[in-house]
Design a protein around this motif. Structure first.
Motif, PDB file in Angstrom:
ATOM      1  N   GLY A  22       9.423   0.278  -1.090  1.00 14.66           N
ATOM      2  CA  GLY A  22       8.696   0.624  -2.301  1.00 14.66           C
ATOM      3  C   GLY A  22       9.641   0.914  -3.444  1.00 14.66           C
ATOM      4  O   GLY A  22      10.561   0.136  -3.721  1.00 14.66           O
ATOM      5  N   ASP A  23       9.420   2.069  -4.117  1.00 14.19           N
ATOM      6  CA  ASP A  23      10.157   2.388  -5.338  1.00 14.19           C
ATOM      7  C   ASP A  23      10.888   3.720  -5.228  1.00 14.19           C
ATOM      8  O   ASP A  23      10.637   4.526  -4.334  1.00 14.19           O
ATOM      9  N   PRO A  76       6.159  -7.611 -10.559  1.00 16.07           N
ATOM     10  CA  PRO A  76       5.126  -6.566 -10.680  1.00 16.07           C
ATOM     11  C   PRO A  76       4.320  -6.458  -9.385  1.00 16.07           C
ATOM     12  O   PRO A  76       4.048  -7.465  -8.724  1.00 16.07           O
ATOM     13  N   VAL A  77       3.981  -5.226  -9.026  1.00 15.21           N
ATOM     14  CA  VAL A  77       3.184  -4.959  -7.835  1.00 15.21           C
ATOM     15  C   VAL A  77       2.056  -4.010  -8.227  1.00 15.21           C
ATOM     16  O   VAL A  77       2.276  -3.033  -8.954  1.00 15.21           O
ATOM     17  N   GLU A  78       0.868  -4.283  -7.751  1.00  9.33           N
ATOM     18  CA  GLU A  78      -0.270  -3.437  -8.077  1.00  9.33           C
ATOM     19  C   GLU A  78       0.002  -2.004  -7.626  1.00  9.33           C
ATOM     20  O   GLU A  78       0.438  -1.751  -6.503  1.00  9.33           O
ATOM     21  N   GLY A  79      -0.252  -1.069  -8.522  1.00 11.38           N
ATOM     22  CA  GLY A  79      -0.046   0.330  -8.207  1.00 11.38           C
ATOM     23  C   GLY A  79       1.339   0.848  -8.530  1.00 11.38           C
ATOM     24  O   GLY A  79       1.629   2.030  -8.324  1.00 11.38           O
ATOM     25  N   PHE A 117       5.276   4.297  -4.454  1.00 12.10           N
ATOM     26  CA  PHE A 117       5.445   3.558  -5.702  1.00 12.10           C
ATOM     27  C   PHE A 117       5.530   4.506  -6.885  1.00 12.10           C
ATOM     28  O   PHE A 117       4.890   5.556  -6.900  1.00 12.10           O
ATOM     29  N   VAL A 118       6.329   4.113  -7.864  1.00 10.40           N
ATOM     30  CA  VAL A 118       6.491   4.892  -9.088  1.00 10.40           C
ATOM     31  C   VAL A 118       5.220   4.772  -9.913  1.00 10.40           C
ATOM     32  O   VAL A 118       4.777   3.669 -10.236  1.00 10.40           O
ATOM     33  N   SER A 119       4.638   5.899 -10.259  1.00  6.87           N
ATOM     34  CA  SER A 119       3.415   5.874 -11.060  1.00  6.87           C
ATOM     35  C   SER A 119       3.761   5.705 -12.533  1.00  6.87           C
ATOM     36  O   SER A 119       4.795   6.147 -13.011  1.00  6.87           O
ATOM     37  N   GLY A 120       2.868   5.049 -13.270  1.00  8.67           N
ATOM     38  CA  GLY A 120       3.089   4.853 -14.699  1.00  8.67           C
ATOM     39  C   GLY A 120       4.039   3.712 -14.976  1.00  8.67           C
ATOM     40  O   GLY A 120       4.740   3.202 -14.095  1.00  8.67           O
ATOM     41  N   GLY A 121       4.064   3.295 -16.233  1.00 12.24           N
ATOM     42  CA  GLY A 121       4.924   2.185 -16.623  1.00 12.24           C
ATOM     43  C   GLY A 121       6.370   2.601 -16.796  1.00 12.24           C
ATOM     44  O   GLY A 121       6.685   3.771 -16.997  1.00 12.24           O
ATOM     45  N   SER A 122       7.268   1.647 -16.727  1.00 14.60           N
ATOM     46  CA  SER A 122       8.686   1.895 -16.929  1.00 14.60           C
ATOM     47  C   SER A 122       8.985   2.069 -18.417  1.00 14.60           C
ATOM     48  O   SER A 122       8.555   1.263 -19.245  1.00 14.60           O
ATOM     49  N   SER A 175       0.848  -1.183   0.000  1.00 13.28           N
ATOM     50  CA  SER A 175       0.000   0.000   0.000  1.00 13.28           C
ATOM     51  C   SER A 175       0.878   1.226   0.000  1.00 13.28           C
ATOM     52  O   SER A 175       2.051   1.153   0.342  1.00 13.28           O
ATOM     53  N   GLY A 176       0.320   2.368  -0.389  1.00  8.14           N
ATOM     54  CA  GLY A 176       1.082   3.605  -0.358  1.00  8.14           C
ATOM     55  C   GLY A 176       0.858   4.427  -1.599  1.00  8.14           C
ATOM     56  O   GLY A 176       0.363   3.934  -2.611  1.00  8.14           O
ATOM     57  N   PRO A 177       1.208   5.695  -1.538  1.00  8.37           N
ATOM     58  CA  PRO A 177       1.015   6.589  -2.676  1.00  8.37           C
ATOM     59  C   PRO A 177       2.021   6.324  -3.786  1.00  8.37           C
ATOM     60  O   PRO A 177       3.002   5.603  -3.595  1.00  8.37           O
TER      61      PRO A 177
END
Length: 423
Positions: free
Chosen positions: A283-284, A131-134, A53-58, A36-38
């Motif tokens: 997280g990322d 892969p992790v959701e979000g 977490f990093v938003s959007g795809g790599s 969980s987390g932003p």
């Protein structure tokens, strides 16, 4: 030398955001909390105590054609050793990724990555993050296993506190390579370079190669080097036979002289800028926003090597390396460059490569080098060269001879007639 290796690795971390204060890391066997987390964008702060977490795809997925590669291999069955600062087992992306590891100092037990450091965790995430959701973070080989082999010490030295990181020595890195080879790592990632201790590194790489392991190492970061020292002449262990030396390029594939060293030792290149990966917070984070780190480029190539080794388990480390270099994207197929070696890695092309021994570029280890065919022997004549005008001269000669003959005949006939007339 130990300080030099540490400085290179610390600067290679190059977080897009400034790190905050240290938070507690988790031991390798700690349970992972619910994800969980932003989300975090490239310009936001990455703090050790905050899981984001990093938003959007790599961008690496599109840049390297990973969707196509994953249709052929996802790295299952392959173990990649990360000889580095340790790996944070509490990271959400690495929950199912780790196998037993070790340290090359102290009691030998594997330790978690350091607070305020995270280099090994970032490298591990680039190789095999699940892969992790979000989150848009995903490793190059998302089903490979990571073997954490810690070569960075934390013991006090020369008056330092117990929290100060002590960089790896050539001995600790070489010992890590050997330990990884002995414990079944097919790929050994060494995201650093050293310009000393050739004998230690040579023995370690040869040892690993003989046991079926491919060592992949940094080709050197210029922007982390000591500006007061001349450019290094060697880049161990990457430049050694049995290893691949990896240069970093920018997001668009451009080689940048401020980031990387050039030279004949460079074998291959990969992106090393704005790298989304796992972080010690659990997280990322996005690393190296303003330069191309060969540390992270090395991790990308190690991930690609894991894909290759999983699809071709019966091939040798040299054949895996050949697939990577032969299929790399470059301008001149038959020639390497001092900046990117044989070109920028292309995992899908490496997986699909058909080696028949005739491809231009690096020599296939499965075939003998093709010797160029010698020119056919030339016969040298001592006879004078024929005059191209001889045929014409011959025709003219026959014509002149015929005319003279006719003239004589006509003259004799005329004389005969004259004598008969006189008689």
């Amino acid at each position: 030398m130990r300080a030099r290796i540490l400085r290179d690795a610390v600067a290679a971390l190059g977080l897009v955001a400034v790190l905050g204060t240290a938070g507690a890391t988790l031991p390798l066997d700690a349970p992972v909390a619910a994800v969980s987390g932003p989300s975090v964008d490239a310009g936001q702060q990455c703090t050790p105590g905050e899981r984001v977490f990093v938003s959007g795809g790599s961008y690496l997925v599109d840049r390297l054609g990973l969707e196509q590669a994953w249709g052929l291999s996802r790295g299952r069955g392959v173990t990649v050793a990360v000889v580095d600062s340790g790996v944070e087992a509490g990271n959400a992306h690495l929950r199912d990724a780790l196998v037993a590891g070790a340290s090359t100092f102290g009691d030998g037990r594997a330790r978690a990555d350091d607070d305020l450091f995270g280099h090994g965790t970032a490298v591990a995430g680039l190789i095999a993050a699940r892969p992790v959701e979000g989150s848009g973070v995903v490793g190059i080989a998302p089903e490979a296993k990571i073997m954490p082999v810690r070569a960075f010490e934390s013991a006090p030295e020369d008056g330092q506190s117990s929290n100060d990181v002590v960089g790896p020595s050539a001995g600790s890195v070489a010992a890590g390579i050997r330990w990884a080879a002995d414990h079944g790592a097919q790929i050994i990632n060494v995201s650093l370079s050293d310009d000393n201790s050739a004998g230690l590194y040579t023995d370690a790489v040869n040892y690993a190669h003989a046991r079926g392991s491919l060592v992949i190492a940094s080709a050197g970061n210029r922007n982390t080097a000591d500006s007061n020292r001349p450019d290094p002449a060697h880049f161990y262990p990457g430049e050694l036979p049995g290893a691949l030396a990896v240069a970093g390029v920018l997001k668009d594939g451009t080689w940048n002289a401020d980031s990387s060293y050039a030279g004949e030792h460079v074998d291959i290149a990969a992106p090393g800028q704005s790298m989304p990966s796992a972080y010690i917070s659990g997280g990322d984070c996005v690393f190296n926003g303003d330069s191309a780190s060969s540390s992270y480029a090395t991790a990308v190539v190690s991930g690609a090597a894991a894909l290759v080794a999983a699809r071709y388990p019966d091939e040798s480390p040299d054949q895996w390396a050949f697939r990577l270099t032969q299929s790399a994207m470059r301008v001149a197929p038959a020639e390497p460059s001092d900046t990117v070696g044989w070109g920028e890695v292309r995992p899908a092309a490496a997986l699909a490569l058909v080696d028949d021994g005739t491809l231009p570029g690096p020599q296939s280890p499965a075939y003998e080098p093709v010797e160029p065919e010698p020119d056919p022997p030339r016969t040298i004549s001592v006879a004078p060269d024929a005059d191209p005008l001889d045929p014409a001269r011959e025709i003219v000669g026959w014509g002149v001879g015929a005319a003279a003959t006719i003239s004589v005949v006509v003259l004799l006939v005329a004389r005969g007639r004259a004598r008969r007339a006189a008689g």
